[in-house]
Design a protein around this motif. Structure first.
Motif, PDB file in Angstrom:
ATOM      1  N   LYS A  17      -2.949   8.380   7.255  1.00  0.00           N
ATOM      2  CA  LYS A  17      -2.693   7.001   6.746  1.00  0.00           C
ATOM      3  C   LYS A  17      -3.172   6.896   5.420  1.00  0.00           C
ATOM      4  O   LYS A  17      -4.304   7.035   5.135  1.00  0.00           O
ATOM      5  CB  LYS A  17      -3.384   5.897   7.892  1.00  0.00           C
ATOM      6  N   TYR A  18      -2.402   6.437   4.741  1.00  0.00           N
ATOM      7  CA  TYR A  18      -2.484   6.391   3.122  1.00  0.00           C
ATOM      8  C   TYR A  18      -2.758   4.729   2.692  1.00  0.00           C
ATOM      9  O   TYR A  18      -2.275   3.914   3.344  1.00  0.00           O
ATOM     10  CB  TYR A  18      -1.432   6.618   2.364  1.00  0.00           C
ATOM     11  N   ILE A  19      -3.900   4.479   2.090  1.00  0.00           N
ATOM     12  CA  ILE A  19      -4.374   3.422   1.550  1.00  0.00           C
ATOM     13  C   ILE A  19      -4.089   3.094   0.157  1.00  0.00           C
ATOM     14  O   ILE A  19      -4.971   3.883  -0.558  1.00  0.00           O
ATOM     15  CB  ILE A  19      -5.691   2.862   2.120  1.00  0.00           C
ATOM     16  N   ILE A  20      -3.596   2.360  -0.389  1.00  0.00           N
ATOM     17  CA  ILE A  20      -3.325   2.122  -1.904  1.00  0.00           C
ATOM     18  C   ILE A  20      -4.519   1.119  -2.156  1.00  0.00           C
ATOM     19  O   ILE A  20      -4.533   0.061  -1.733  1.00  0.00           O
ATOM     20  CB  ILE A  20      -2.206   1.803  -2.300  1.00  0.00           C
ATOM     21  N   SER A  21      -5.341   1.538  -3.053  1.00  0.00           N
ATOM     22  CA  SER A  21      -6.353   0.733  -3.502  1.00  0.00           C
ATOM     23  C   SER A  21      -6.023   0.113  -5.075  1.00  0.00           C
ATOM     24  O   SER A  21      -5.746   0.736  -5.821  1.00  0.00           O
ATOM     25  CB  SER A  21      -7.595   1.418  -3.702  1.00  0.00           C
ATOM     26  N   ILE A  22      -6.168  -1.461  -4.966  1.00  0.00           N
ATOM     27  CA  ILE A  22      -5.698  -2.031  -6.348  1.00  0.00           C
ATOM     28  C   ILE A  22      -6.839  -2.693  -6.726  1.00  0.00           C
ATOM     29  O   ILE A  22      -7.580  -3.324  -6.011  1.00  0.00           O
ATOM     30  CB  ILE A  22      -4.349  -2.544  -6.123  1.00  0.00           C
ATOM     31  N   ASN A  23      -7.109  -3.100  -8.010  1.00  0.00           N
ATOM     32  CA  ASN A  23      -8.284  -3.693  -8.810  1.00  0.00           C
ATOM     33  C   ASN A  23      -7.820  -4.931  -9.397  1.00  0.00           C
ATOM     34  O   ASN A  23      -8.229  -5.484 -10.089  1.00  0.00           O
ATOM     35  CB  ASN A  23      -9.034  -2.835  -9.488  1.00  0.00           C
ATOM     36  N   ASP A  24      -6.354  -5.206  -9.152  1.00  0.00           N
ATOM     37  CA  ASP A  24      -5.584  -6.551  -9.807  1.00  0.00           C
ATOM     38  C   ASP A  24      -4.391  -6.671  -9.144  1.00  0.00           C
ATOM     39  O   ASP A  24      -3.606  -5.784  -8.626  1.00  0.00           O
ATOM     40  CB  ASP A  24      -5.216  -6.226 -11.442  1.00  0.00           C
ATOM     41  N   LEU A  25      -4.186  -8.101  -8.885  1.00  0.00           N
ATOM     42  CA  LEU A  25      -3.080  -8.392  -7.853  1.00  0.00           C
ATOM     43  C   LEU A  25      -1.894  -8.303  -8.546  1.00  0.00           C
ATOM     44  O   LEU A  25      -0.787  -8.067  -8.154  1.00  0.00           O
ATOM     45  CB  LEU A  25      -3.071  -9.920  -7.743  1.00  0.00           C
ATOM     46  N   ALA A  32       3.052  -1.820  -3.056  1.00  0.00           N
ATOM     47  CA  ALA A  32       3.977  -2.194  -1.918  1.00  0.00           C
ATOM     48  C   ALA A  32       5.004  -1.588  -1.916  1.00  0.00           C
ATOM     49  O   ALA A  32       5.574  -0.887  -1.030  1.00  0.00           O
ATOM     50  CB  ALA A  32       4.235  -3.572  -1.975  1.00  0.00           C
ATOM     51  N   ALA A  33       5.564  -1.225  -3.057  1.00  0.00           N
ATOM     52  CA  ALA A  33       6.633  -0.403  -3.155  1.00  0.00           C
ATOM     53  C   ALA A  33       6.525   1.032  -2.843  1.00  0.00           C
ATOM     54  O   ALA A  33       7.851   1.837  -2.397  1.00  0.00           O
ATOM     55  CB  ALA A  33       7.492  -0.499  -4.647  1.00  0.00           C
ATOM     56  N   GLU A  34       5.478   1.427  -2.844  1.00  0.00           N
ATOM     57  CA  GLU A  34       5.297   2.969  -2.142  1.00  0.00           C
ATOM     58  C   GLU A  34       5.219   2.951  -0.737  1.00  0.00           C
ATOM     59  O   GLU A  34       4.939   3.937  -0.213  1.00  0.00           O
ATOM     60  CB  GLU A  34       4.016   3.192  -2.915  1.00  0.00           C
ATOM     61  N   ASP A  35       5.106   1.651   0.023  1.00  0.00           N
ATOM     62  CA  ASP A  35       5.107   1.692   1.569  1.00  0.00           C
ATOM     63  C   ASP A  35       3.869   2.515   2.112  1.00  0.00           C
ATOM     64  O   ASP A  35       4.122   3.266   2.953  1.00  0.00           O
ATOM     65  CB  ASP A  35       6.331   2.381   2.225  1.00  0.00           C
ATOM     66  N   PRO A  36       2.706   2.166   1.653  1.00  0.00           N
ATOM     67  CA  PRO A  36       1.792   2.640   2.373  1.00  0.00           C
ATOM     68  C   PRO A  36       1.211   2.066   3.622  1.00  0.00           C
ATOM     69  O   PRO A  36       1.920   0.948   4.129  1.00  0.00           O
ATOM     70  CB  PRO A  36       0.413   2.255   1.161  1.00  0.00           C
ATOM     71  N   TRP A  37       0.446   2.762   4.449  1.00  0.00           N
ATOM     72  CA  TRP A  37      -0.125   1.991   5.548  1.00  0.00           C
ATOM     73  C   TRP A  37      -0.751   0.722   5.396  1.00  0.00           C
ATOM     74  O   TRP A  37      -0.713  -0.191   6.249  1.00  0.00           O
ATOM     75  CB  TRP A  37      -0.935   3.055   6.194  1.00  0.00           C
ATOM     76  N   CYS A 200      -5.788   6.373  -1.919  1.00  0.00           N
ATOM     77  CA  CYS A 200      -4.801   6.647  -3.111  1.00  0.00           C
ATOM     78  C   CYS A 200      -4.721   5.363  -4.393  1.00  0.00           C
ATOM     79  O   CYS A 200      -5.212   4.380  -4.056  1.00  0.00           O
ATOM     80  CB  CYS A 200      -3.465   7.213  -2.730  1.00  0.00           C
ATOM     81  N   HIS A 201      -3.869   5.798  -5.198  1.00  0.00           N
ATOM     82  CA  HIS A 201      -3.742   4.926  -5.969  1.00  0.00           C
ATOM     83  C   HIS A 201      -2.002   4.615  -6.473  1.00  0.00           C
ATOM     84  O   HIS A 201      -1.265   5.691  -5.937  1.00  0.00           O
ATOM     85  CB  HIS A 201      -4.331   5.078  -7.455  1.00  0.00           C
ATOM     86  N   ALA A 202      -1.693   3.703  -7.002  1.00  0.00           N
ATOM     87  CA  ALA A 202      -0.096   3.550  -7.428  1.00  0.00           C
ATOM     88  C   ALA A 202      -0.006   3.438  -8.780  1.00  0.00           C
ATOM     89  O   ALA A 202       1.008   2.823  -9.309  1.00  0.00           O
ATOM     90  CB  ALA A 202       0.507   2.474  -6.619  1.00  0.00           C
ATOM     91  N   GLY A 203      -0.834   3.938  -9.672  1.00  0.00           N
ATOM     92  CA  GLY A 203      -0.728   3.828 -10.957  1.00  0.00           C
ATOM     93  C   GLY A 203      -2.041   3.507 -11.707  1.00  0.00           C
ATOM     94  O   GLY A 203      -2.285   3.873 -12.922  1.00  0.00           O
ATOM     95  N   ASN A 204      -2.815   2.825 -10.930  1.00  0.00           N
ATOM     96  CA  ASN A 204      -4.162   2.387 -11.454  1.00  0.00           C
ATOM     97  C   ASN A 204      -5.349   2.969 -10.465  1.00  0.00           C
ATOM     98  O   ASN A 204      -5.615   2.153  -9.587  1.00  0.00           O
ATOM     99  CB  ASN A 204      -4.237   0.979 -11.740  1.00  0.00           C
ATOM    100  N   TYR A 211      -5.956  10.345  -6.127  1.00  0.00           N
ATOM    101  CA  TYR A 211      -4.525  10.711  -6.371  1.00  0.00           C
ATOM    102  C   TYR A 211      -3.663   9.645  -6.333  1.00  0.00           C
ATOM    103  O   TYR A 211      -3.951   8.500  -5.415  1.00  0.00           O
ATOM    104  CB  TYR A 211      -4.217  11.830  -5.227  1.00  0.00           C
ATOM    105  N   HIS A 212      -2.438   9.745  -6.961  1.00  0.00           N
ATOM    106  CA  HIS A 212      -1.227   8.942  -6.715  1.00  0.00           C
ATOM    107  C   HIS A 212      -0.861   9.132  -5.287  1.00  0.00           C
ATOM    108  O   HIS A 212      -0.801  10.134  -4.725  1.00  0.00           O
ATOM    109  CB  HIS A 212      -0.228   9.092  -7.708  1.00  0.00           C
ATOM    110  N   ILE A 213      -0.337   7.926  -4.738  1.00  0.00           N
ATOM    111  CA  ILE A 213      -0.036   8.169  -3.362  1.00  0.00           C
ATOM    112  C   ILE A 213       1.330   9.379  -3.157  1.00  0.00           C
ATOM    113  O   ILE A 213       1.457  10.008  -2.308  1.00  0.00           O
ATOM    114  CB  ILE A 213       0.497   6.957  -2.759  1.00  0.00           C
ATOM    115  N   ARG A 214       2.152   9.390  -4.427  1.00  0.00           N
ATOM    116  CA  ARG A 214       3.127  10.389  -4.048  1.00  0.00           C
ATOM    117  C   ARG A 214       2.651  11.636  -4.360  1.00  0.00           C
ATOM    118  O   ARG A 214       3.074  12.618  -3.472  1.00  0.00           O
ATOM    119  CB  ARG A 214       4.242  10.033  -5.358  1.00  0.00           C
TER     120      ARG A 214
END
Ligand SMILES: O=C1C[C@@](O)(C(=O)O)C[C@@H](O)[C@@H]1O
Length: 227
Positions: A17-25, A32-37, A200-204, A211-214
């Motif tokens: 299960k991949y979790i994308i962590s973000i520090n800014d809304l 969300a576009a990366e469709d993480p768990w 993971c991250h999605a750019g930040n 790692y980036h989720i991809r």
């Protein structure tokens, strides 16, 4: 109960299960576009996050929402006590599915569970625990959370092998990860050896070594492609 060593690695792939962590809304839509768990909101790193913000997010996101307030002692920016932690999170809790709770805030775990939220019971250390310390930590985290998360700091290659062994033997579910960039390459291997979750991250990135989720999905695909 250790990991079922009889299952093929490919079966584990479906369990990851991949979790994308973000520090800014502002990063939410890209994540969300990366469709993480799940998407983790690092509330300790955000200037502001209101119930209205989360209501808007919920309307367009069918995945899981994880709220995290990381203490300064464990790598974050929140320096308050447990009651301040509760004040910071309580108005946001109705919009969450899961909450990360460090041991220092665990006196509020029963309240969070009463609201039907899944608890990720987390511990982060700049040390590398020995076997007894790891097991004791795992047991303590399981006293108040459904998913224990243990994030440690390997110092040498032998520690990396040892940590993989802890992960294989640990009861599941568990999340095992590392702090820092020195042993970032362990993150996918910990997934393969039985850690059920990867941040993971999605750019930040919200932490060194993420790692980036991809990238993570591609690394796992290549590692398991022959299974
Ligand atoms: O605990 C963790 C793991 C993490 O620190 C990482 O190294 O990816 C990122 C954090 O946002 C998360 O709460």
């Amino acid at each position: 109960m250790g990991w079922n060593h009889n299952r093929p690695l490919s079966w584990r792939w479906f369990q990851m299960k991949y979790i994308i962590s973000i520090n800014d809304l502002s990063q939410f839509d890209v994540a969300a576009a990366e469709d993480p768990w799940a998407i983790e909101l690092r509330l300790d790193l955000m200037e502001a996050c209101t119930p209205a913000d989360l209501q808007a997010i919920r309307s367009g996101w069918n995945g899981l929402l994880l709220l995290t307030i990381r203490s300064t002692d464990e790598g974050g920016r929140f320096a308050g006590d447990a009651d301040e932690w509760k004040r910071r999170i309580e108005l946001l809790l109705p919009y969450a599915d899961m909450v990360d709770i460090e041991r220092r805030f665990s006196l509020h775990a029963d309240w969070v569970r009463s609201l039907k939220k899944t608890i990720i019971a987390s511990y982060h250390t700049e040390e590398m625990p020995d076997s007894d310390q790891f097991s004791l930590c795992e047991q303590e985290l399981r006293t108040y959370g459904e998913i224990p998360k243990i994030v440690v700091s390997p110092k040498k290659n032998e520690d990396a092998v040892t940590l993989l062994g802890y992960t294989i033997e640990a009861e599941k579910p568990i999340c095992v990860s590392i702090m820092g960039s020195g042993y970032a390459w362990l993150r996918p291997l910990l997934l393969v050896m039985g850690s059920g979750y990867a941040y993971c991250h999605a750019g930040n990135a919200t932490a060194l070594g993420q790692y980036h989720i991809r990238e993570m999905r591609e690394i796992i695909r290549l590692l398991l492609k022959s299974q």
